[in-house]
Design a protein around this motif. Structure first.
Motif, PDB file in Angstrom:
ATOM      1  N   GLY A 108      16.060  23.229 -61.592  1.00  0.00           N
ATOM      2  CA  GLY A 108      17.689  22.630 -61.530  1.00  0.00           C
ATOM      3  C   GLY A 108      18.110  22.426 -63.665  1.00  0.00           C
ATOM      4  O   GLY A 108      18.356  23.149 -64.460  1.00  0.00           O
ATOM      5  N   GLU A 109      18.543  21.520 -63.604  1.00  0.00           N
ATOM      6  CA  GLU A 109      19.126  20.505 -64.743  1.00  0.00           C
ATOM      7  C   GLU A 109      18.231  20.046 -65.549  1.00  0.00           C
ATOM      8  O   GLU A 109      18.245  19.511 -66.812  1.00  0.00           O
ATOM      9  N   ASN A 110      16.556  20.315 -65.183  1.00  0.00           N
ATOM     10  CA  ASN A 110      15.688  19.767 -65.752  1.00  0.00           C
ATOM     11  C   ASN A 110      14.819  19.960 -66.454  1.00  0.00           C
ATOM     12  O   ASN A 110      15.143  21.554 -66.051  1.00  0.00           O
ATOM     13  N   ASN A 153      17.160  28.604 -67.418  1.00  0.00           N
ATOM     14  CA  ASN A 153      18.432  28.387 -66.765  1.00  0.00           C
ATOM     15  C   ASN A 153      19.243  29.195 -65.624  1.00  0.00           C
ATOM     16  O   ASN A 153      18.755  30.615 -65.756  1.00  0.00           O
ATOM     17  N   THR A 172      14.364  14.544 -68.340  1.00  0.00           N
ATOM     18  CA  THR A 172      15.118  14.665 -67.775  1.00  0.00           C
ATOM     19  C   THR A 172      16.735  14.801 -69.051  1.00  0.00           C
ATOM     20  O   THR A 172      18.010  14.679 -68.777  1.00  0.00           O
ATOM     21  N   ASN A 205      20.335  19.510 -71.455  1.00  0.00           N
ATOM     22  CA  ASN A 205      20.704  20.436 -71.370  1.00  0.00           C
ATOM     23  C   ASN A 205      20.748  21.857 -71.706  1.00  0.00           C
ATOM     24  O   ASN A 205      20.274  22.090 -72.280  1.00  0.00           O
ATOM     25  N   VAL A 243      12.480  25.307 -66.095  1.00  0.00           N
ATOM     26  CA  VAL A 243      13.699  25.016 -66.244  1.00  0.00           C
ATOM     27  C   VAL A 243      13.970  25.037 -64.425  1.00  0.00           C
ATOM     28  O   VAL A 243      13.834  25.658 -63.417  1.00  0.00           O
ATOM     29  N   ASN A 269      21.908  24.326 -70.169  1.00  0.00           N
ATOM     30  CA  ASN A 269      22.528  25.575 -69.947  1.00  0.00           C
ATOM     31  C   ASN A 269      23.188  26.045 -71.528  1.00  0.00           C
ATOM     32  O   ASN A 269      23.608  25.872 -71.764  1.00  0.00           O
TER      33      ASN A 269
END
Length: 631
Positions: A374-376, A534, A419, A422, A372, A424
């Motif tokens: 960041g968000e990707n 995450n 990308t 999700n 993981v 999280n």
């Protein structure tokens, strides 16, 4: 058939004499048209008058008419004789179906040459009673019952053989005749096989030459066994097709037997064999095979053609395989072989084509990781020889579900960033499939699954739990990273075994109000191989502190009304009079109310406020209250 009634006029006194002597005969009663018939009578005398009706067509006959008639049309005819003696009444004599007139036909016969300048003549005709054979060399022979005759000539001079047909009771002995040229031969020429071609998967087309008008029999053997008679060849053709031959499994060999029917001997042609090929594509090579060829003194070589180019000559009959190693993957190659004999005869297989394969296996996937960022999610992978990779496909599964292909093209051969995740909320697993430039496809790769970290605050501790990492086949361990609000690592709890999936962290309420956590997975075989989960953040409850009163007298103490709080990201303060009139607003903690309204001092007394705020991890609060302005 025409029947003519003829009336004879005779006197009563002479009636018995008339019946006794009124008779006639014909010189011929059967023959071919035109047939001339002459009648003769044994009735004589000076007072005798005779006339004849030959075919019933005469209506006004005169005594003394000629006794000869020519029939021009085939048929069966009756003849009437009319006799008158003196002045007596006429008397008749009738012969029914007396004359048979036939259509002339050409006699049918065949001439078969034999060795020693001999001819075998077989009269197949059955129309005539007898036949006369003129051999052309000054000799003749008459045959009737046995119509099979042999005749030997002095040399090979060309002759015209004439056969005539006739009837035993015929006026014209020979109604029809036929002439056939014939050249006597010292020896019988053998049949010649000119070639053979496999025209389909189970059919051979054989071409040949039959030089003489003799009986030629095609013989066959399969796989080098004994020859047997297959069929008599038609001299009107020079080729024949032979279906139902399994030429991929066995060699089919042929020869032509020429039979000397006069001497009961045979002349045998050279034998030739034909086979078909099978082609298979292997790693970096194409292999052509064919059935074993029987040993033959006439065998010369096998020619192997690649894309219509002669590529190999094989002179060993025991060799029935050709390996073509100079191939390029995904290219079609076509092959056929020729079997060449010293006589010049060539037989040919069918043409078979195949697509060449790579000489190599798909490059091995040596490393695979997902982490993981960041968000990707960042994937990294390594192939043993990435230059041979043509395309990559990435498959993803969410939370243990089925793997589905990601809809991305032109994926980099070393890394990929997903990308569309999700991080999280879900755990993600990945597999990678590669195809090289020869369309070799990799088998299922190992799966790599990221760690999904979650947690909750229980009293004074932060309780962490995470999903199991999948990957690093040589083993791994977990490390819990504890970080401050800027992401600086405060502490690492490392060396957690792969079966440990939870951790409790005591939180000192007097210390920082925000702490974040992340799981680091470290490969046992290489500590530079790391996968991160995450990041989750724990923050104390959002609390804003507001004063109960303030004194805006510019003494530097408590001159402004504002609220105090930590880790605030969004903030909105509104101040109202006792009657609910908005007199002040601010979206900054540092910007408070200075106790003025439109630049003038506000009167002392009670006021109300409303504040809305959000902290760093998204906690929101709304707070209302009263305070006093003191002057």
């Amino acid at each position: 058939m025409r029947i003519i009634r003829i009336i004879f006029f005779v006197s009563i006194s002479l009636f018995c004499l008339t019946k006794t002597y009124a008779q006639f005969e014909a010189d011929v009663t059967k023959g071919c048209a035109p047939l001339t018939v002459t009648l003769s009578s044994n009735v004589t005398g000076t007072d005798v008058k005779i006339k004849y009706d030959f075919d019933g067509s005469e209506t006004d006959l005169t005594f003394g008419d000629a006794n000869t008639h020519t029939y021009t049309e085939p048929g069966i005819y009756s003849i009437y004789q009319i006799i008158q003696i003196g002045n007596n009444s006429a008397t008749e004599e009738k012969k029914e179906s007396f004359i048979e007139v036939l259509e002339p036909e050409v006699p049918q016969f065949e001439v078969v040459p034999c060795s020693g300048f001999t001819a075998k003549i077989n009269i197949t005709d059955v129309y005539y009673d007898f036949y006369v054979i003129d051999f052309g060399d000054g000799t003749t022979e008459t045959v009737s019952g046995n119509k099979l005759v042999t005749h030997t000539y002095a040399d090979g001079t060309a002759q015209d053989i004439i056969v005539k047909g006739g009837f035993t009771d015929g006026g014209n002995d020979f109604c029809g005749e036929r002439t056939q040229s014939f050249t006597p031969q010292l020896t019988i020429n053998p049949g010649i096989i000119q070639g053979a071609v496999v025209v389909s998967e189970d059919t051979i087309e054989l071409s040949y030459e039959l030089p003489d008008n003799v009986t030629y029999v095609l013989q066959e053997n399969v796989g080098g066994n004994n020859f047997f008679d297959l069929m008599e060849l038609n001299p009107d053709f020079n080729s024949t097709q032979l279906p139902g031959r399994d030429v991929k499994s066995d060699a089919y060999c042929y020869r032509i037997i020429t039979r000397d029917e006069c001497n009961n001997t045979e002349v045998v042609s050279d034998d030739v064999c034909v086979v078909d090929i099978e082609v298979t594509a292997g790693k970096g090579e194409n292999v052509v095979i064919w059935p074993n060829l029987p040993v033959s003194a006439n065998f010369e070589k096998v020619n192997v053609y690649v894309d219509n180019v002669l590529t190999e000559e094989i002179t060993n009959t025991n060799q029935n395989e050709f390996t073509h190693s100079d191939v390029t993957c995904n290219v079609d190659y076509c092959y056929y072989i020729e079997v060449v004999y010293s006589s010049g005869v060539i037989t040919q297989s069918s043409e078979q084509c195949v697509t060449a394969q790579s000489a190599f296996d798909i490059p091995e996937l040596t490393e695979l990781n997902a982490s993981v960022e960041g968000e990707n999610i960042a994937l990294s992978y390594l192939f043993a020889d990435e230059k041979r990779i043509q395309t990559l496909e990435i498959y993803r599964a969410e939370n243990g579900g089925d793997f589905e292909k990601l809809p991305f093209e032109d994926i980099d051969f070393t890394s990929f960033t997903d990308t569309t995740v999700n991080v999280n909320a879900n755990q993600y697993c990945y597999r990678i499939f590669a195809t090289d430039f020869c369309d070799n496809a990799s088998s299922d790769s190992l799966a790599v699954c990221t760690v999904l970290l979650s947690g909750e605050k229980v009293d004074d501790s932060n309780e962490l739990s995470w999903t199991s990492f999948e990957g690093f086949p040589f083993g791994f361990s977990y490390t819990v990273e504890i970080m401050d609000e800027q992401g600086n690592i405060l502490e690492e709890v490392d060396g957690l075994a792969r079966n440990v999936l939870s951790y409790s962290d005591f939180n000192d309420p007097d210390e920082s109000t925000i702490i974040s956590y992340r799981i680091k997975v470290v490969a046992d075989h290489d500590n530079s191989q790391i996968s991160y989960s995450n990041t989750i953040v724990f923050i104390d409850e959002l609390v804003l502190e507001a004063p109960e009163a303030f004194t805006p007298n510019n003494d530097g103490l408590n001159d402004t009304f504002y609220l105090r709080g930590q880790l605030i990201t969004d903030y909105q303060l509104s101040v109202f009079t006792r009657w609910g009139e908005l007199i002040f607003s601010s979206n900054s903690l540092e910007n408070g109310w200075d106790g003025t309204i439109n630049g003038k001092e506000a009167p002392a007394g009670p006021y109300s406020y409303v504040v809305k705020a959000k902290d760093l991890i998204g906690n929101e609060t709304e707070q209302k209250g009263l305070f006093m302005l003191i002057r």
